[in-house]
Each structure stands twice: as C-alpha cells, then as structure tokens.
Design a protein around this motif. Structure first.
Motif, mmCIF file in Angstrom:
data_model
loop_
_atom_site.group_PDB
_atom_site.id
_atom_site.type_symbol
_atom_site.label_atom_id
_atom_site.label_comp_id
_atom_site.label_asym_id
_atom_site.label_seq_id
_atom_site.Cartn_x
_atom_site.Cartn_y
_atom_site.Cartn_z
ATOM 1 N N SER A 254 19.663 37.868 -2.301
ATOM 2 C CA SER A 254 19.864 38.738 -1.141
ATOM 3 C C SER A 254 20.582 40.023 -1.501
ATOM 4 O O SER A 254 20.236 41.106 -1.002
ATOM 5 C CB SER A 254 20.679 37.986 -0.062
ATOM 6 O OG SER A 254 20.976 38.831 1.027
ATOM 7 N N ASP A 255 21.561 39.979 -2.461
ATOM 8 C CA ASP A 255 22.319 41.168 -2.778
ATOM 9 C C ASP A 255 21.497 42.165 -3.588
ATOM 10 O O ASP A 255 21.870 43.322 -3.749
ATOM 11 C CB ASP A 255 23.586 40.809 -3.543
ATOM 12 C CG ASP A 255 23.290 40.000 -4.800
ATOM 13 O OD1 ASP A 255 22.152 39.496 -4.899
ATOM 14 O OD2 ASP A 255 24.203 39.827 -5.604
ATOM 15 N N LYS A 256 20.388 41.697 -4.113
ATOM 16 C CA LYS A 256 19.525 42.569 -4.895
ATOM 17 C C LYS A 256 18.377 43.116 -4.072
ATOM 18 O O LYS A 256 17.574 43.901 -4.571
ATOM 19 C CB LYS A 256 18.952 41.823 -6.102
ATOM 20 C CG LYS A 256 20.042 41.332 -7.042
ATOM 21 C CD LYS A 256 19.439 40.512 -8.168
ATOM 22 C CE LYS A 256 20.529 39.979 -9.104
ATOM 23 N NZ LYS A 256 19.952 39.155 -10.203
ATOM 24 N N ALA A 257 18.275 42.689 -2.788
ATOM 25 C CA ALA A 257 17.144 43.121 -1.947
ATOM 26 C C ALA A 257 17.529 44.267 -1.029
ATOM 27 O O ALA A 257 16.786 44.617 -0.107
ATOM 28 C CB ALA A 257 16.625 41.952 -1.119
ATOM 29 N N GLY A 258 18.671 44.826 -1.263
ATOM 30 C CA GLY A 258 19.070 45.993 -0.477
ATOM 31 C C GLY A 258 19.312 45.654 1.003
ATOM 32 O O GLY A 258 19.087 46.499 1.874
ATOM 33 N N GLY A 259 19.750 44.427 1.315
ATOM 34 C CA GLY A 259 20.080 44.053 2.702
ATOM 35 C C GLY A 259 18.892 43.640 3.536
ATOM 36 O O GLY A 259 19.025 43.293 4.721
ATOM 37 N N ARG A 260 17.704 43.669 2.935
ATOM 38 C CA ARG A 260 16.522 43.329 3.730
ATOM 39 C C ARG A 260 16.450 41.830 4.024
ATOM 40 O O ARG A 260 15.719 41.410 4.897
ATOM 41 C CB ARG A 260 15.262 43.780 2.985
ATOM 42 C CG ARG A 260 15.133 45.276 2.892
ATOM 43 C CD ARG A 260 13.803 45.657 2.244
ATOM 44 N NE ARG A 260 13.648 47.073 2.169
ATOM 45 C CZ ARG A 260 14.065 47.845 1.196
ATOM 46 N NH1 ARG A 260 14.731 47.297 0.156
ATOM 47 N NH2 ARG A 260 13.861 49.168 1.204
ATOM 48 N N LEU A 261 17.165 40.969 3.348
ATOM 49 C CA LEU A 261 17.095 39.518 3.568
ATOM 50 C C LEU A 261 18.264 38.990 4.418
ATOM 51 O O LEU A 261 18.337 37.785 4.699
ATOM 52 C CB LEU A 261 17.098 38.792 2.205
ATOM 53 C CG LEU A 261 15.863 39.005 1.339
ATOM 54 C CD1 LEU A 261 16.018 38.303 -0.001
ATOM 55 C CD2 LEU A 261 14.621 38.480 2.048
ATOM 56 N N GLU A 262 19.148 39.844 4.811
ATOM 57 C CA GLU A 262 20.332 39.361 5.530
ATOM 58 C C GLU A 262 19.962 38.670 6.846
ATOM 59 O O GLU A 262 20.469 37.611 7.193
ATOM 60 C CB GLU A 262 21.298 40.522 5.795
ATOM 61 C CG GLU A 262 21.984 41.026 4.538
ATOM 62 C CD GLU A 262 22.934 42.171 4.837
ATOM 63 O OE1 GLU A 262 23.032 42.554 6.054
ATOM 64 O OE2 GLU A 262 23.587 42.653 3.918
ATOM 65 N N SER A 263 19.089 39.298 7.636
ATOM 66 C CA SER A 263 18.703 38.693 8.937
ATOM 67 C C SER A 263 17.955 37.397 8.721
ATOM 68 O O SER A 263 18.129 36.422 9.468
ATOM 69 C CB SER A 263 17.849 39.677 9.737
ATOM 70 O OG SER A 263 16.654 40.000 8.997
ATOM 71 N N ALA A 264 17.137 37.341 7.683
ATOM 72 C CA ALA A 264 16.384 36.121 7.412
ATOM 73 C C ALA A 264 17.333 34.998 7.008
ATOM 74 O O ALA A 264 17.191 33.846 7.429
ATOM 75 C CB ALA A 264 15.346 36.372 6.328
ATOM 76 N N VAL A 265 18.338 35.337 6.169
ATOM 77 C CA VAL A 265 19.313 34.329 5.737
ATOM 78 C C VAL A 265 20.116 33.815 6.944
ATOM 79 O O VAL A 265 20.372 32.619 7.075
ATOM 80 C CB VAL A 265 20.248 34.918 4.661
ATOM 81 C CG1 VAL A 265 21.422 33.982 4.395
ATOM 82 C CG2 VAL A 265 19.476 35.193 3.365
ATOM 83 N N ALA A 266 20.494 34.740 7.814
ATOM 84 C CA ALA A 266 21.261 34.331 9.018
ATOM 85 C C ALA A 266 20.423 33.419 9.912
ATOM 86 O O ALA A 266 20.913 32.427 10.451
ATOM 87 C CB ALA A 266 21.723 35.566 9.802
ATOM 88 N N ALA A 267 19.168 33.766 10.069
ATOM 89 C CA ALA A 267 18.284 32.962 10.934
ATOM 90 C C ALA A 267 18.106 31.581 10.352
ATOM 91 O O ALA A 267 18.118 30.566 11.071
ATOM 92 C CB ALA A 267 16.940 33.664 11.100
ATOM 93 N N LEU A 268 17.950 31.507 9.011
ATOM 94 C CA LEU A 268 17.803 30.196 8.392
ATOM 95 C C LEU A 268 19.085 29.386 8.558
ATOM 96 O O LEU A 268 19.048 28.157 8.732
ATOM 97 C CB LEU A 268 17.472 30.352 6.912
ATOM 98 C CG LEU A 268 16.007 30.653 6.579
ATOM 99 C CD1 LEU A 268 15.833 30.948 5.085
ATOM 100 C CD2 LEU A 268 15.127 29.471 6.993
#
Length: 549
Positions: A254-268
């Motif tokens: 996630s830290d290498k994706a420029g914040g694009r995975l944060e919402s997905a991680v939270a939803a999971l």
C-alpha cells in the motif's frame, strides 16, 4: 278536616252542596231519607269500595267533590309528595263515575289512581259503625292502636333497630354459609386442580417459547448441513482465510501505491469485522441446532401438557398461572371460612339476644298498657249501661318482626262468665256500637287531623245511655271534627251543627236533599225525633230541654 262535600247525580241526589264545620256535625232524618247515600258518596270520592251502581238514573255521569283542610305536618302531605301531586293546606278530591261504570279521579286537579285516593283516605277519615271493618273492628290494627295509646314510640324504635341489626347479621351468616357450601361442593376439584397446576407450574409466555423451541428443533436437521457448509466457507479455510491473505498482501504494498489502496484496505478491514460477526452468528446457530433428541421430546411433552391443562380449565395457556392463584384463593377462603363463620354466628347470636331483650321489654310494656286500656274501657262502659260487660286486650305470641313478637286482639264478653271473643262476633248491634264508642274515647289521641264519622252508633239505645253516647261524641269532637248519623234526639242535641236529610218528590222524581237547620228548626227536628210525625208542644219543650242540658 272535611270542609265541603259536593254531590251531583248520585243515586237519588241531583245536586247537593254541604259545608261542614269543626266540632260535632249531626245528620238526622227519617229512615230511608238518604243518609247512607251521603256516606256512600263520601266513600266513593275517597276510593272506598261500595255500591256498584251509583249514577242517578237518566244521568250521563255522577260526580263527588270533597274539600279538606290539612294542617302543617298532616300525614296526607307525605302521600301527596310520594305520588308527585301538589300539596298545600287545601286538598280537593274529585271523582267521576260514568253510567257505563268507568271511574276517574283527580287530586288538586291532577289525575290520580284509586289506590292514591285510598291511601289519602286512611289519613283523612275514620268510619265507625256496626259494619266498620276498616278501623276498630279490624284485628290487624289493634296492636298499633295499643302502641299509640301507650306511647311506645321509643321502645318501638329500639325494637326496630334491633330487628334491623338482627336481620343484617342473619343475612351475613346465610351469605357466608352459602358461599362456603358452594366452595365445599367443589373442594375435591379445587384441591386436585391446584395440585395439578402446582406440579406443572406453567409460566406466562412459556407456551409460546416452547412452541418456538419445538419448531426450531424439528427443523434443525433439515438446515444444519447447509449452515455447516456456510460456516466452513466463512471460516479460516474459506472466505475469512482468503480475505486475510488479500488484506496482508495489499497492506504490504500500500505504501508503494501512492495511497491508491488505502480505501480498499480500509474496506477490507471493515469487511473482516462484519465477516467475523457473521461467522460467530452462524457458529451460535450451529450450536443451537446441535440438540439432543430427548430435549425435543421433553419440550413437546411439556408443551402438550400446558395446552391440555388450558383446554381442561377453559382458559388461555398464559392465564393458567393466574387461574391457579384464583383456585388457591378459594381454598384459602374455605380453610379460613369456618373461623369467619364462627365470628358471624357469634355476632348473630348477640343481635338475636339484643332483639329478644328489646322485644321482651316491649311485650311487658304492652301487657301493662293492655291492662290500663281494659280498665279505661270498662270505666267508659258503665255510663253506657254496659257495666256487666267485660273488655280485655288479648296478647299472644306472634312471629318476630320489626314491631315485636306480639299479636294483639281486642275482645269482649257481654255477660260475666261468658267466653270472650272478637268484638264483631260477640256483641250485638247496639252493644257493638257502644263498645266501639267506649274504645274510641279511650284510644283518642293524636288524631286531630282526622274526620271521625259515626254511622248510627247509637242504634238500640235511648234515655240516659243515649245521652252518655252524645256526651262522649261531643268530647271526641273537641278540637277536631266528628260527623254522626243518628236517630237519637239525645245525640242530636249535642251537635254543634245540625243538618236534616229528607226526601222530596219533584215532578214525579224522588230526590234526597240536606237542609242546614237553624236554632228553631233544630227544636222542631229534635221534637220530631222525640214524638214522631206529630210534633207537640210537649215534644218541643223536651227538645229545648235537651238542647240546653
């Protein structure tokens, strides 16, 4: 007091107006002149039962009007109030009889029944004579007459209160006895039913809970496999494990994706929480579906027992607990009832003793008053030339009641040694009249508001005896009003007011009239009564002597 009597078209009277006065009012006349018609007419307007045919021949209807003056507190006022009729110091009774027999009555210009007239008449008029079955000759009234003579009002009130208390105590005992008898009749049922309910001990809401539990256990086998498969798929080897792996992989990059995975991680993360709750709920369900078949049998057995008991007692299953409390209350009342009944029976015994004491005192007072009355009547009989007769007040036990437990009857024996008996069976016509007069003189008390009528009460007597009758009638009239129909010159001479009843033939019709007499007319009328049809100067002299004596 009777003030006026107006008669229209009754028997042989076409129209007649009479104004009566306080004191002794005397009516005289030849036999058959119509004196009895006056009494029949007065009885008609008072509602008494008399002749069936009263309307004068040829008339459409007959009518009688009587006017009375009522003093303050006169008992007629209470009757008027109860009947909803206007009161006051003037009372006007009017009654009409048509030729076809219909009768209509008015009191102070208001329609009323014959029953109201008769009730009023009891407070307005007393009729005494040889056929007097309404007053002194009626044994049913003798006890009240003796009590009035003796002034037993306080004793009577004590007896009435004691009788009321005794009656109330008896009713309470009878009520409790009836209630206990009803409960005892179902005692076996009550004890069996309470034992049965106590053994089962049903609770409100239990039937619905057992029914739901039963349904769940019955369906558990059908759904448990599907629930178990779902539990496996949701667990670590299924969705929970796959989502956990996905979450770890995404968190690692996630830290290498420029914040694009944060919402997905939270939803999971949130989904993992919800999935965990779902997994736990399914697990709970599996545990619930995991039951021992014996439990289903036990639930069904209790459920069916509750429903059967509800049907047996005709109540809802949730009402069984309250119904059991009701039955226990009945049993408790039955167990305590004997003690309560014993207390009530003790109170009844005390009330009966108090009544017996009060009634006994009243009986003794009546006995003494009866002896006094006997002596008083005997004193009055001597001047009436009946000194050999015996009057006695007979007292016998009677059924207890609010007036005591005595039956009182006035009896006479006309000759010494002869058996005593009721007045109207022992005495002859003339003797009976004198007995009645002597008795009335002794009983005369608080009846000044009543008009007393004596119908030929002097029949069969003359001379000094007739004079004694006249003097006693005059004494009764003092402060009140007495009307007397008489053939005795000695009685007529005592009157304060005198009328002559006579028949006249007018245009071929025989009519009865009543003529008020002045002083000279009275002399001639009394002289006629002394001498017959031919009035002599000697007869007039005798009449004047009677009037001035």
């Amino acid at each position: 007091m009777l003030r006026a009597l107006e008669i229209r078209d009754m028997l042989i009277i076409d129209r007649l107006e009479l104004e009566f006065q306080p004191g002794l009012n005397v009516l005289t006349g030849e036999t058959g002149a119509g004196k009895s018609i006056l009494l029949d007419s007065l009885g008609f307007v008072l509602g008494w039962r008399g002749r069936a045919e009263l309307v004068r021949q040829g008339a459409a209807q007959g009518e009688v009007t009587a006017e009375f003056h009522l003093a303050d507190g006169h008992p007629a006022q209470e009757i008027l109030a109860e009947a909803g009729l206007p009161g006051g110091d003037e009372l006007i009774l009017r009654r009409v009889n048509t030729a076809d027999g219909r009768k209509t009555a008015w009191v102070n210009d208001r329609r009323c029944s014959g029953e109201v007239l008769r009730a009023l008449s009891e407070t307005l008029v007393e009729l005494h004579g040889q056929h007097d079955d309404r007053g002194l000759l009626n044994p049913r009234g003798h006890r009240a007459m003796l009590d009035a003579y003796a002034g037993h009002s306080e004793l009577m009130e004590t007896v009435r209160r004691a009788w009321t208390a005794r009656s109330q105590a008896r009713r309470r005992v009878e009520t409790v006895e009836a209630e206990l008898a009803a409960v005892r009749a179902e005692e076996d049922f009550l004890r069996h039913a309470v034992a049965e309910l106590d053994k089962l001990e049903p609770q409100p809401g239990e039937e619905a809970a057992l029914d739901a539990q039963r349904r769940m256990m019955q369906g558990a086998e059908r759904i448990r496999d599907d629930v178990a498969r779902a539990f496996q798929l949701l667990g670590a080897e299924g969705a929970e494990g796959a989502m956990g792996d996905a979450l770890r992989w995404l968190e690692g990059v996630s830290d290498k994706a420029g914040g694009r995975l944060e919402s997905a991680v939270a939803a999971l993360g949130r989904a993992m929480i919800e999935l965990g709750e779902a997994h736990s709920g399914v697990e709970d369900c599996l545990e619930a579906l995991d039951f021992n078949p014996v439990e289903l049998e036990q639930a069904e057995e209790r459920l069916f027992a509750i429903r059967a008991l509800a049907r047996k007692h005709e109540v809802l299953p949730d009402e069984l607990a309250g119904y059991a409390d009701t039955l226990r209350g009945k049993l408790a009342a039955l167990d305590a009832g004997d003690a309560d009944l014993a207390d009530l029976q003790k109170a009844l015994a005390q009330a009966e003793a108090e009544y017996d004491t009060a009634a006994g005192m009243l009986s003794q007072a009546r006995l003494a008053a009866g002896l006094d009355l006997d002596a008083a009547v005997m004193t009055e009989l001597a001047p009436l030339k009946m000194e050999r007769a015996v009057f006695q007040t007979r007292m016998e036990p009677a059924e207890p009641g609010p007036e005591g437990r005595d039956a009182v009857t006035f009896e006479v024996a006309t000759n010494p040694g002869a058996p005593a008996g009721p007045l109207n069976r022992i005495a002859s016509g003339g003797e009976l009249s004198r007995f009645l007069l002597a008795l009335k003189v002794c009983l005369h008390g608080d009846d000044r508001g009543v008009t007393m009528i004596f119908d030929e009460i002097d029949r069969g007597v003359g001379g000094a005896t007739a004079d004694a009758v006249g003097r006693r009638l005059a004494a009764l009239a003092e402060g009140g009003q007495v009307l007397v129909v008489t053939h005795s010159p000695q009685v007529a001479a005592r009157g304060g007011y005198h009328w002559r009843v006579q028949k006249d033939v007018t245009e071929g019709a025989t009519l009865s009239t009543v003529v008020p007499l002045d002083a000279e007319d009275r002399v001639d009328e009394i002289a006629r009564m002394v001498a017959g049809d031919t009035i002599t100067e000697a007869a007039r002299a005798a009449a004047r002597a009677l009037l001035t004596s």
